[in-house]
Structure formats: structure tokens, C-alpha cells
Motif scaffolding. Structure first.
Motif, PDB file in Angstrom:
ATOM      1  N   PHE B  91       0.856  -1.182   0.000  1.00 25.04           N
ATOM      2  CA  PHE B  91       0.000   0.000   0.000  1.00 25.04           C
ATOM      3  C   PHE B  91       0.890   1.229   0.000  1.00 25.04           C
ATOM      4  CE2 PHE B  91      -1.850  -3.538   2.339  1.00 25.04           C
ATOM      5  CZ  PHE B  91      -2.843  -3.864   1.432  1.00 25.04           C
ATOM      6  N   ALA B  92       1.055   1.840  -1.180  1.00 23.22           N
ATOM      7  CA  ALA B  92       2.062   2.888  -1.344  1.00 23.22           C
ATOM      8  C   ALA B  92       1.767   4.108  -0.488  1.00 23.22           C
ATOM      9  CB  ALA B  92       2.149   3.294  -2.813  1.00 23.22           C
ATOM     10  N   ARG B  93       0.497   4.403  -0.257  1.00 27.86           N
ATOM     11  CA  ARG B  93       0.178   5.634   0.453  1.00 27.86           C
ATOM     12  C   ARG B  93      -0.204   5.396   1.915  1.00 27.86           C
ATOM     13  NH1 ARG B  93      -3.820   6.603  -3.468  1.00 27.86           N
ATOM     14  NH2 ARG B  93      -2.905   4.804  -4.491  1.00 27.86           N
ATOM     15  N   LEU B 139       5.966   6.785   4.316  1.00 33.76           N
ATOM     16  CA  LEU B 139       5.034   6.135   3.411  1.00 33.76           C
ATOM     17  C   LEU B 139       5.772   5.051   2.638  1.00 33.76           C
ATOM     18  CD1 LEU B 139       2.944   9.028   1.839  1.00 33.76           C
ATOM     19  CD2 LEU B 139       2.472   7.637   3.840  1.00 33.76           C
ATOM     20  N   GLY B 141       5.451   4.110  -0.311  1.00 35.11           N
ATOM     21  CA  GLY B 141       5.804   4.528  -1.665  1.00 35.11           C
ATOM     22  C   GLY B 141       7.053   5.391  -1.720  1.00 35.11           C
ATOM     23  N   GLU B 142       7.490   5.881  -0.561  1.00 40.19           N
ATOM     24  CA  GLU B 142       8.695   6.713  -0.558  1.00 40.19           C
ATOM     25  C   GLU B 142       9.962   5.868  -0.475  1.00 40.19           C
ATOM     26  OE1 GLU B 142       7.376  10.837   1.561  1.00 40.19           O
ATOM     27  OE2 GLU B 142       7.631   9.119   2.859  1.00 40.19           O
ATOM     28  N   LEU B 143       9.818   4.581  -0.205  1.00 39.40           N
ATOM     29  CA  LEU B 143      10.990   3.733  -0.072  1.00 39.40           C
ATOM     30  C   LEU B 143      11.482   3.271  -1.438  1.00 39.40           C
ATOM     31  CD1 LEU B 143       9.958   1.371   2.858  1.00 39.40           C
ATOM     32  CD2 LEU B 143      10.735   3.709   2.931  1.00 39.40           C
TER      33      LEU B 143
END
Lengths: 329, 497
Positions: B91-93, B139, B141-143
Motif C-alpha cells: 500500500f504505497a500511500r 510512506l 511509496g517513498e521507499l
């Protein structure tokens, strides 16, 4: 793990000082403040208790819809049938009230009717896999026609079923504000503190991934549209009492405003990101805008333009400043 | 050792395709079992049956000696079988913390989510696995891809699994992260977790597995202890034939440089990169994930703009404004992620193949000349030996290797002078891989300038006449054929002296 440490630093700075972070989280409070300053300067009546409680009362039905709609948008869905659904239920509420039905029964019937109509949307979308925009466009047309047939050239007049759900005030402040805040508190609790709400966010991020982790996605989607329907039912009770009359196209003006409150508040139209409480901010912005422009003498006709522009800008900003997709390596 | 998980005579059909037939499997506690096989051999189907995604058509499974019939992935998880998919699904967000617990939220009294317990559990988990605790608040998605993968493995690890299934987990990890992952796997195996590990990388076998099985056409083709992991023998088992190796030597001469990069710099991505690729030459670009290889390729293809430096194409200054502009000047790019950057999943093989060539296939007013299109598609299907019944078949009905051939054909149909290939054989079975290698060499023989990005050194050793090594965005070394050795390249890559 040098890599990981580096990117932690990168992403942390990105979150705190990045341009997009400021835009995403700081813009609405600024706009809201600017809006309030502007209208208080432009109109001497804006900052009076009387006018501010009008703002609350006039946006209370919208608020209850927007709270429920936030869950649907977080899920990655949308509902454009809320206004016409409200119209149908408001007709039922007004008709029942005219026949002297007890207020508790009227409220119960309205919420139940909302849940039934909402589960129609939910069924189409969750079980039938119809895309939300098409499903609710379709039911919206059906609800509008249904209201037209029920109305049958006769306006139905209504009074508030209860002071709490109408224009009742204590010390000049509207009681209905308490109901609105209670609904926001309830849905906010559901979305952050209950597993159900987590699943809503998870599905909005990636429905398949959620399913693979054992989230009952079909059920969560269905229930969320049903909950929104219940909210619309409650909103219809407030609406009937506030406006006092149900006509052939009652409620339809609320659909876009509800979407506006959610997306201006900062919940992503693509789902998975945002919150119920953010919608409160978006709602305030939309409600103050609609009230303020009338005070400074802009014809109410322009309301649609302003709300439409607000929605388009909010969604554009969401897409343009989107985090969490870019840095793939 | 007692068997934790067994499968007996498990079969599965999808329509007319027999994905698995009568497969037996036995996995002991603490055992590390690698599963090998070409794409389409049934590995993913087997994993998904074990993980409860599909029920088997026939056959029986046991877990801890009791019948095991998971009705859903959640059932499998609850029973103690967890899986990390090859395509990371997350879940990216949502935050890393939330990602760890979706679907198994700890409940407080009254049924609410117990945030405090969740935070401390996550903190302990990351500390045990020696992962930075700061990640928890970010988050997902930031990785980076690698960090995401490690988080997913951490999630699987945290579920008290008896069996952990890993589907090609290292295909997106850097060498150092791969080491960390292997350390983690050893640690888990010592605690008695049975590991089922799918991989295409032979060099990992001895490191990561005690035993391996080979699947071919949905059947068990062989089973060997890892000490006997002789490459040629495995390849025979996988393909049913001895592998023909691509022969890199004895190619035609290299003509003048076709693509030249001169001190190209894009801050934060790469800096001062100078390199040349001649006509008829295959040049390799090696480096860790994040070293700037793809960014460089995207610059050549006009998607990223350099802030300094110059490029030349065929001797003339070259400054592409966009991908379209780059293609018009004779540069073609095969992106590294076939699924998200390559194929159009809902279109046919033919439409996928001609997607970059449509302007040349139109008559007046943009009406498509379908006759011409069919001709072009037919030609390329024959030339690249793409296994497809009809050009109108869905692209998704092809195996990964043949999808990749369609994408290669899409590049070649634009009639390029320079071909940039980004991980051209990632996740592709060995048979098709060798075929693709031969094609690439043939293309170079035909005069094309080819730049190949790969994380697999053997691939570059087999293909390239020269290899540039990128480290942290800069050219760390250049090797010419003869001087390329695995050790030297790795030393340059890791910055060891």
C-alpha cells in the motif's frame, strides 16, 4: 543498509521541507484564512454570530454527506448519486412528517431508506464490479426520476422533525452543529481506530494486495456505500427541515459540493490517502465560499462555477504533488 | 526431520492449459528448498496453491501432519504459510507501520486498533531484523524497491510462519541487500521456519538452499541436493536439452562511434559520464541498483534532461527533447519493467508490436493501413520466433520471454541506429534468454549500436565487448573484452581496492 539510511534522510527531508509537502498540507489552512479575512473585510455581516451559525446550518446536510463520501473516496470509489438520493429520501421524510409520524420513526425510516439505496450502489459496485462512476451516474438518474414521479407536481412542505436536526439554537449557536461534529467524530473513529477503516485505506491503495492479505474487500466496499447511504438518509432529514419544501429536483445541488468538500479537504480522488477530519476543512472552505459570495452580492448562479473550479483545482493539485509514486530507486 | 509441509499429486488446470500435474513436494522444518524452472513451468501456480490463492484440482496437502486445504490467502496465513510475491504488492500511500499490520491489526479492548501495541511490536521486529526503525513512519511509496521488499519480508517473518515462500526476492535487490536477505533466511531457517525459494539465479543456489527441485511443464523434472548444483545439469533439467551458449567472440569489426556521451551530468542521478558505443558494438553498463544506469538510459532516450554535458549521435550533436524525438532520430529503448513500462496488457500481440511504429503505418488523415500493419507484425513474429498462434492473441497469453520478444520487435520496428536494452532478460527463463542473447548479437553484427544494462554479470560477460561500471552515478571503470573478469568488475562496482 547504507542505501536505506540514505533514502530515509532523503525522504524525511522531502516530507518536511519539500515543496509538494507544503502545498499538500499547508495550502488549505492558508486559503481558508485568506478566505475568512477577505470576506470579513468585504462584508460587515460576515463575522457575526448570526451569519456564522447560518453557515453551519446551511452546510449541515452537506457535511453529513461529505463525511460518508470521504470513506467512499478513500476506498478509491466515488458516488455521484448522493444529491438525488437525498432528494428521494427528503420527499419520504416530508411526507411522513405531514402524516404526523413520530420523529424517531421518521429519522429511522430515513436512515434505513438511505442504507437501502446505498446498498443498491454498493451491490452494483462490490458484487457487480461496475465502475463506481458509471454505477452511481445510473442510479442517480433513477433516483431523480423516482423523485419526479413521487413529487407528481405537488411540492411537499415540511418542518424540522427535531430542533437538534433543524434550526434550533442555544445562545445563538446552532444545535445541528453538534450532530455534524458527532458524525465526523464517529466516522473518523471508524476510519482510523477500527480495522474496518484500515481496510478502506488498504483497498484504496491496492485492492488486490488487500485481498491477498485476507481483507474481505467485497464486503468492505459494499458496507462503505451502505454507510454513505445511511449518512445521506440522515442528511435528508436535516435538508427537509432546513429548506422546508421538497420539489422535483431537490438535493441535486449537493452532489458536486460534497465531492468538493472531500477533495478540497485533501483526500485523494485516487483513493487511499486523506482522512475524514480533512474533509471538515474542505467543507468549511466550500461553505464559507458559498455564504461569502452571496454576502458580497455575487448572484447565487455563480456558485456552481466556484465549486466546479475548486474541485478541478483541488484534484489537479493532488495529482501534481502526489507523493509516494516517484522514487522507485 | 519431520515434514512441515507436504503436497502429494497436486494438479491444476487453467482452461486447456495443464499448469501442474501430479506434483509431489516435501518440506522439513528449517529446510531451505529452492524451486527452479523456466517461466511457465508451473512455479507460480504451485506457490499460489500452497498460499491458498487457488485450490488444487486434485491432490492433497498436509501441514504439520494435518490435512491442509486453505480456502483463501488469509486461511493460509492463519495456518502459518506466508508468501512474498515477485511483484511486490503493498500500500504505497500507507506508512510502513500500517503496511506491516493490514489484515492482522492487533485489537484493543472494545475492538479498536491497538496502535501502541502495534508500534512497539514493529519496533521490536525491525530491531531484531536490524532494519532502520525510522522507516516505520514513512510512506511505503517513498521507499526504494529494495526497502519495500525487505519490509514485505519483515511482514511475512512477523506472522510466526511455519513456511515462508519467497518468489524471486533478489531480482530487485542490490548485492549488499541480497546478503542481508540471505542472512535473514539463515536466521529464520535456524528458528525452524521452512523456506521455499523461487529463483532464476544459479549463483544463489548454493548460498541459499539445502536442496532444490526443478519443475518443467508442470511436472517435477528433478531434485538434487544443493552441493550438486552443477549449472549445465540444472539447465538440462529445466529445458530438457543442453544449453547452447551464446558465443561472444569473432564478431565483425566495430565502426566509428554512433553514440557518444561527453561529461554528462544530472545532479543526484549521475555525474560526468563519458562513454561511446560504436556501430556493431555491444557495450554493457553494470552497477548496483541505484547507481544511475536506468537514469542514464532515460537520458539517452530523451525522457530525462541532463544539466551539463553533451551527446552526439552519428557524429552530430544530439539533444532529444522527448522520447518521441529520440525515436525519430533512431534511438530505441527497451524498458526494464516489462509489466508497467512495456506491454499494453489489454491489447493484442500485434497492437503491442506496432505501438511505436503507427505513424509509418497510416494512410492519409491518420487512417491505419491494416494490411501493412499485419505484414509488419507477421515479419517480426517470424524473425524473432515469437510463439503465438495469431497476432490477435492477447499479449498476456504469452510467456514473459515471448512478451519481451514482442517488445524487442517493437523497438526494432522503428528501425533504430542505437538500441538501449535495460535488463533485457530479467525474470526470463534460460532457454529464451539464450535465444534473446543470440538475437542481440545478430543485431550488433548487422551494424546496430547496442547498450545493454544488466544486473547479471554473466549476461554482460556473454554479450558485451566493453563494459562500463557505474558506481554512485559516476563511471568507476571501463573494461574491454579480454580484460573483463568477474572479480575485477565486482571490485569496481563495490568500490573495493
Amino acid at each position: 543498509m547504507i542505501n536505506a539510511v540514505e533514502s530515509v534522510e532523503k525522504s524525511t527531508t522531502g516530507r518536511l521541507v519539500g515543496r509538494s509537502g507544503v502545498l499538500r498540507h499547508g495550502l488549505l489552512p492558508l486559503l481558508l484564512a485568506a478566505e475568512i479575512v477577505f470576506f470579513s473585510l468585504a462584508s460587515s455581516t460576515f463575522l457575526t454570530t448570526n451569519n456564522l451559525s447560518n453557515v453551519v446550518i446551511n452546510s449541515s446536510d452537506l457535511a453529513v454527506i461529505a463525511a460518508g463520501l470521504t470513506l467512499v473516496v478513500l476506498l478509491g470509489g466515488i458516488d455521484v448519486s448522493t444529491g438525488s438520493m437525498l432528494g428521494v429520501i427528503a420527499w419520504v421524510v416530508a411526507t411522513l412528517s405531514q402524516h404526523g409520524t413520530a420523529p424517531v420513526l421518521v429519522i429511522g425510516a430515513a436512515v434505513l431508506a438511505g442504507a437501502v439505496l446505498g446498498s443498491l450502489n454498493g451491490g452494483l459496485i462490490a458484487f457487480g464490479r461496475v465502475s463506481p462512476i458509471i454505477a452511481t451516474l445510473g442510479t442517480s438518474a433513477i433516483f431523480s426520476t423516482l423523485l419526479f414521479l413521487l413529487w407528481n407536481s405537488t411540492d411537499v412542505f415540511a418542518a424540522p422533525v427535531s430542533p437538534l436536526l433543524g434550526t434550533g439554537r442555544v445562545g445563538g449557536w446552532p444545535l445541528v452543529g453538534v450532530v455534524v461534529l458527532a458524525m465526523f467524530a464517529l466516522l473518523s473513529y471508524l476510519s482510523r481506530q477500527r480495522a474496518y477503516g484500515w481496510h478502506v485505506y488498504a483497498i484504496g491503495n491496492d485492492r488486490e494486495a488487500a485481498r491477498l492479505l485476507g481483507v474481505k474487500t467485497t464486503r468492505v466496499v459494499f458496507v462503505t456505500y451502505l454507510v454513505l447511504g445511511g449518512c445521506v438518509g440522515l442528511a435528508a432529514v436535516i435538508y427537509a427541515g432546513r429548506v422546508g419544501v421538497v420539489q422535483a429536483s431537490s438535493g441535486s445541488e449537493l452532489t458536486l459540493s460534497a465531492v468538493a468538500a472531500v477533495v478540497v479537504g485533501g483526500t485523494s480522488i485516487l483513493g487511499g490517502e486523506g482522512s475524514v477530519l480533512k474533509t471538515l476543512g474542505g467543507l468549511l472552505f466550500v461553505a464559507v465560499l458559498q455564504n461569502g459570495v452571496v454576502l458580497i452580492g455575487v448572484p447565487p448562479l455563480w456558485n456552481g462555477v466556484l465549486v466546479g473550479v475548486a474541485v478541478a483545482l483541488a484534484v489537479w493539485l493532488d495529482i501534481a504533488t502526489r507523493r509516494g509514486k516517484g522514487r522507485r530507486r | 526431520m519431520a515434514a512441515v509441509l507436504t503436497a502429494r499429486a497436486v494438479s491444476k488446470r487453467f482452461g486447456a492449459t495443464r499448469a501442474l500435474s501430479e506434483v509431489d513436494l516435501r518440506l522439513a522444518a528449517g529446510e531451505r528448498l529452492a524451486v527452479l524452472g523456466e517461466n511457465g513451468a508451473g512455479k507460480s501456480t504451485l506457490m499460489k496453491i500452497l498460499a491458498g490463492v487457488y485450490p488444487p484440482d486434485s491432490g492433497a496437502m498436509t501441514l504439520d501432519g494435518r490435512p491442509y486445504r486453505p480456502g483463501s490467502p488469509a486461511d493460509a496465513l492463519a495456518a502459518g504459510v506466508s508468501i512474498v510475491y515477485q511483484e511486490p504488492s503493498f500500500f504505497a500511500r500507507l506508512t510502513v507501520l500500517e503496511n506491516l499490520f493490514v489484515g492482522r491489526e492487533p485489537r484493543a479492548v472494545g475492538g479498536g486498533v491497538h496502535w501502541r501495541r502495534m508500534r512497539s511490536a514493529a519496533h521490536d521486529l525491525f530491531t531484531t531484523l536490524e532494519m532502520p526503525v525510522d522507516l516505520l513512519g514513512l510512506l511505503m511509496g517513498e521507499l526504494s524497491l529494495a526497502e519495500q521488499q525487505l519490509v514485505l519480508i519483515a511482514r511475512a517473518v512477523d506472522q510466526d510462519s511455519k513456511v515462508l515462500i519467497l518468489d524471486e526476492p533478489t531480482s530487485i535487490l542490490t548485492a549488499r541487500e541480497t546478503d542481508r536477505l540471505f542472512g535473514l533466511i539463515d536466521q529464520l531457517a535456524r528458528r525452524g521456519v521452512a523456506i521455499l525459494y523461487i529463483t532464476h539465479r544459479f549463483d544463489e543456489l548454493k548460498r541459499v538452499a539445502d536442496r532444490f527441485v526443478v519443475l518443467k511443464d508442470g511436472q517435477l523434472a528433478g531434485e538434487l541436493p544443493a552441493e550438486n548444483a552443477d549449472h549445465d545439469r540444472i539447465i538440462e533439467l529445466m529445458t530438457g536439452r543442453a544449453l547452447e551458449r551464446a558465443e561472444p567472440t569473432g564478431r565483425g569489426g566495430v565502426s566509428a562511434p554512433v553514440l557518444e556521451l561527453d561529461t554528462l551530468t544530472a545532479p543526484g542521478r549521475y555525474s560526468d559520464v563519458s562513454l561511446t558505443v560504436g556501430g556493431g558494438e555491444i557495450v554493457g553498463l553494470y552497477g548496483l541498483v541505484g547507481a544511475g544506469r536506468t537514469e542514464l538510459a532515460l537520458t539517452v532516450f530523451g525522457v530525462l534532461k541532463p544539466s551539463r554535458g553533451r551527446m552526439r549521435l552519428g557524429g552530430r550533436p544530439y539533444a532529444p527533447r522527448s522520447a518521441r524525438h529520440a525515436m525519430a532520430q533512431g534511438v530505441a529503448y527497451l524498458p526494464e519493467d516489462r509489466k508497467t513500462q512495456g506491454i499494453f496488457p489489454s491489447l493484442s500481440v500485434g497492437s503491442n508490436l506496432t505501438a511505436a511504429t503507427l505513424p509509418r503505418l497510416t494512410r492519409r488523415l491518420g487512417v491505419l493501413n491494416t494490411l501493412k500493419e499485419d505484414g509488419l507484425v507477421g515479419t517480426w513474429i517470424r524473425r524473432l520466433n515469437i510463439k503465438v498462434a495469431s497476432a490477435t492473441d492477447d499479449i498476456l497469453s504469452l510467456s514473459g520471454g515471448h512478451q519481451q520478444k514482442v517488445l524487442l520487435a517493437r523497438c526494432l520496428a522503428t528501425d533504430p541506429k542505437v538500441l538501449v536494452l535495460d535488463e533485457p532478460t530479467r525474470g526470463i527463463d534460460v532457454g529464451t534468454k539464450a535465444e534473446l542473447h543470440r538475437m542481440i548479437i545478430d543485431l550488433a553484427r548487422g551494424g546496430l549500436a547496442v547498450l545493454v544494462i544488466s544486473s547479471e554479470l554473466p549476461e554482460l560477460l556473454a554479450l558485451a565487448e566493453r563494459v562500463y561500471v557505474l558506481r554512485e552515478g559516476a563511471v568507476a571503470a571501463e573494461f574491454t573484452q579480454g580484460a573483463i573478469t568477474e572479480q575485477a568488475v565486482l571490485r569496481a562496482t563495490l568500490g573495493a581496492s
